[in-house]
Design an enzyme around this catalytic site. Sequence first.
Site, PDB file in Angstrom:
ATOM      1  N   ARG A 165      -9.441 -11.980  -1.921  1.00 47.90           N
ATOM      2  CA  ARG A 165      -9.422 -11.316  -0.534  1.00 47.90           C
ATOM      3  C   ARG A 165      -9.088  -9.666  -1.077  1.00 47.90           C
ATOM      4  O   ARG A 165      -8.635  -9.413  -1.870  1.00 47.90           O
ATOM      5  CB  ARG A 165      -8.371 -11.674   0.320  1.00 47.90           C
ATOM      6  CG  ARG A 165      -8.035 -10.834   1.627  1.00 47.90           C
ATOM      7  CD  ARG A 165      -7.169  -9.624   1.358  1.00 47.90           C
ATOM      8  NE  ARG A 165      -6.914  -8.913   2.534  1.00 47.90           N
ATOM      9  CZ  ARG A 165      -6.329  -7.916   2.856  1.00 47.90           C
ATOM     10  NH1 ARG A 165      -6.002  -7.367   1.719  1.00 47.90           N
ATOM     11  NH2 ARG A 165      -5.879  -7.487   4.023  1.00 47.90           N
ATOM     12  N   VAL A 166     -10.174  -8.988  -0.501  1.00 53.21           N
ATOM     13  CA  VAL A 166     -10.095  -7.683  -0.658  1.00 53.21           C
ATOM     14  C   VAL A 166      -9.754  -6.692   0.600  1.00 53.21           C
ATOM     15  O   VAL A 166     -10.597  -7.410   1.486  1.00 53.21           O
ATOM     16  CB  VAL A 166     -11.537  -6.880  -1.286  1.00 53.21           C
ATOM     17  CG1 VAL A 166     -11.666  -5.379  -1.319  1.00 53.21           C
ATOM     18  CG2 VAL A 166     -11.910  -7.506  -2.416  1.00 53.21           C
ATOM     19  N   GLY A 167      -8.854  -5.950   0.552  1.00 54.43           N
ATOM     20  CA  GLY A 167      -8.632  -5.380   1.802  1.00 54.43           C
ATOM     21  C   GLY A 167      -9.271  -4.086   2.008  1.00 54.43           C
ATOM     22  O   GLY A 167     -10.176  -3.838   1.331  1.00 54.43           O
ATOM     23  N   ASP A 168      -8.698  -3.286   2.766  1.00 55.41           N
ATOM     24  CA  ASP A 168      -9.336  -1.962   3.204  1.00 55.41           C
ATOM     25  C   ASP A 168      -9.000  -0.711   2.077  1.00 55.41           C
ATOM     26  O   ASP A 168     -10.052   0.108   2.043  1.00 55.41           O
ATOM     27  CB  ASP A 168      -8.727  -1.245   4.575  1.00 55.41           C
ATOM     28  CG  ASP A 168      -7.038  -1.125   4.593  1.00 55.41           C
ATOM     29  OD1 ASP A 168      -6.496  -1.894   3.784  1.00 55.41           O
ATOM     30  OD2 ASP A 168      -6.765  -0.234   5.274  1.00 55.41           O
ATOM     31  N   THR A 218      -2.272   2.434   5.948  1.00 56.20           N
ATOM     32  CA  THR A 218      -1.428   1.293   5.473  1.00 56.20           C
ATOM     33  C   THR A 218      -1.427   0.249   6.831  1.00 56.20           C
ATOM     34  O   THR A 218      -1.700   0.718   7.864  1.00 56.20           O
ATOM     35  CB  THR A 218      -0.256   1.602   5.088  1.00 56.20           C
ATOM     36  OG1 THR A 218       0.563   2.205   6.115  1.00 56.20           O
ATOM     37  CG2 THR A 218      -0.415   2.645   3.816  1.00 56.20           C
ATOM     38  N   GLY A 219      -1.071  -1.148   6.284  1.00 60.67           N
ATOM     39  CA  GLY A 219      -1.252  -1.989   7.285  1.00 60.67           C
ATOM     40  C   GLY A 219      -2.439  -2.870   7.337  1.00 60.67           C
ATOM     41  O   GLY A 219      -2.834  -3.011   6.291  1.00 60.67           O
ATOM     42  N   GLY A 222      -5.348  -4.621   6.868  1.00 68.03           N
ATOM     43  CA  GLY A 222      -6.766  -3.884   6.189  1.00 68.03           C
ATOM     44  C   GLY A 222      -7.950  -4.326   6.818  1.00 68.03           C
ATOM     45  O   GLY A 222      -8.776  -3.698   7.191  1.00 68.03           O
ATOM     46  N   THR A 236       0.710  -1.167   0.019  1.00 71.58           N
ATOM     47  CA  THR A 236      -0.070  -0.059  -0.053  1.00 71.58           C
ATOM     48  C   THR A 236       0.758   1.137  -0.018  1.00 71.58           C
ATOM     49  O   THR A 236       1.727   1.433   0.617  1.00 71.58           O
ATOM     50  CB  THR A 236      -1.090   0.160   1.182  1.00 71.58           C
ATOM     51  OG1 THR A 236      -1.700  -1.097   1.549  1.00 71.58           O
ATOM     52  CG2 THR A 236      -2.051   1.245   1.076  1.00 71.58           C
TER      53      THR A 236
HETATM   54  N1  GLY Z   1      -4.038  -2.184   3.872  1.00 72.44           N
HETATM   55  C1  GLY Z   1      -3.644  -2.990   2.664  1.00 72.44           C
HETATM   56  C2  GLY Z   1      -4.432  -4.183   2.776  1.00 72.44           C
HETATM   57  O1  GLY Z   1      -4.499  -4.798   3.864  1.00 72.44           O
HETATM   58  O2  GLY Z   1      -4.710  -4.992   1.642  1.00 72.44           O
END
Ligand code: GLY
Length: 366
Positions: free
Chosen positions: A248-251, A271-272, A274, A220
């Site tokens: 998988r979809v993150g934040d 970042t980090g 999600g 990110t």
């Molecule tokens: N923050 C990025 C993710 O978890 O995909």
Amino acid sequence: MSRSFDRRDFVKTTAAASLGLALPRSAHGRAPAVITRSARPVVVSSGNGYRYRHDGEITCVETVFQEMTGGTDILDSVLAGVKINELDPGDSSVGYGGLPNGDGVVQLDASCMHGPMKRAGSVACLEGVRTPSLVARAVMHETDHHLLVGPDAQRFARNMGFEIEDDLNSDHSRQRWLEWRRRIDPSRWPGEDDPDRIGYLSGMEMVADGLIDPEHYWGTINCNAVNQDGELAGCTTTSGLAWKIPGRVGDSPILGAGLYVDGEVGAAGSTGRGEANLFNLTSYLVVENLRRGMSPTDAGMEGLRRIRDNTIEPRLLNDEGEPNFNVRFYVVNAAGDYAGVTLRGGGQYAVCTENGPEFVDFEALL
Ligand code: GLY
């Protein structure tokens, strides 16, 4: 500061912009927003925003500052910056050369928000396009929607004229994925133990062995900016969690989770891990805290406290009972005050003001 854009040019550009000498260019030919206030122009991003140059001379935060103080639309400026990271295979957390999913496929997520226009666009699980942030902008400009996903997001990108590639791995990302496959025991997929956990621990082992930059494991870049007219925009773009379960979809592409911009109030992105932001919609929470009058630091810290308070599963806690992962926020308000806050200590984020680009230490909750 690069050779081609030294500090003197930088100050000159900024001064001209703040005196109104630059002629505003609007996004996609639309009339520029009416100027109603002024702010200290600033760009904040994750640290990778001041590390990678792709084939050019200057980094993301410098590019954004140069563009926005020269009159380019605020979101177009931000995207001109993050595109550098998306195209640079050295940044294995974003775009081309991002660390792939468990099947070895690079799947990208991105979102962008335009403060003055009050518009947003996102893509998730997008394969084959190096610059998902620009596809997110096309979703924003060309459709009535906010989020397109998977093969249909790719079809949309193709229809919008984006080049589609078979494989976005670089040699580096492919080698790291092969190493991960070698380290996990394929016979345990699926096994009696939690298979995600085995993959996660193997990934952490590779971080500890110096094979993966810890900043790139969850991937990110988030970048937020306010220009001299107080206009705000932000973008979060990522290859997501390394070795994630496909799909998988993150934040990052979820408005309010990995990014939120309110054109009147401020912007926050993350970042980090999600999943922590998906559960807490923390970027939205941080901007709402700004709306209630908190400083960027206090607003971000409140977001981190919410994550800490809602993290109760033992697998996510360390021996002290605190979260064993990290999450960071990059926050700017409409006046140009900014902060970078981190759940766990250490590290720096990137800032660019009229004084030029710099790394600034995070303020840490733990
Ligand atoms: N923050 C990025 C993710 O978890 O995909």
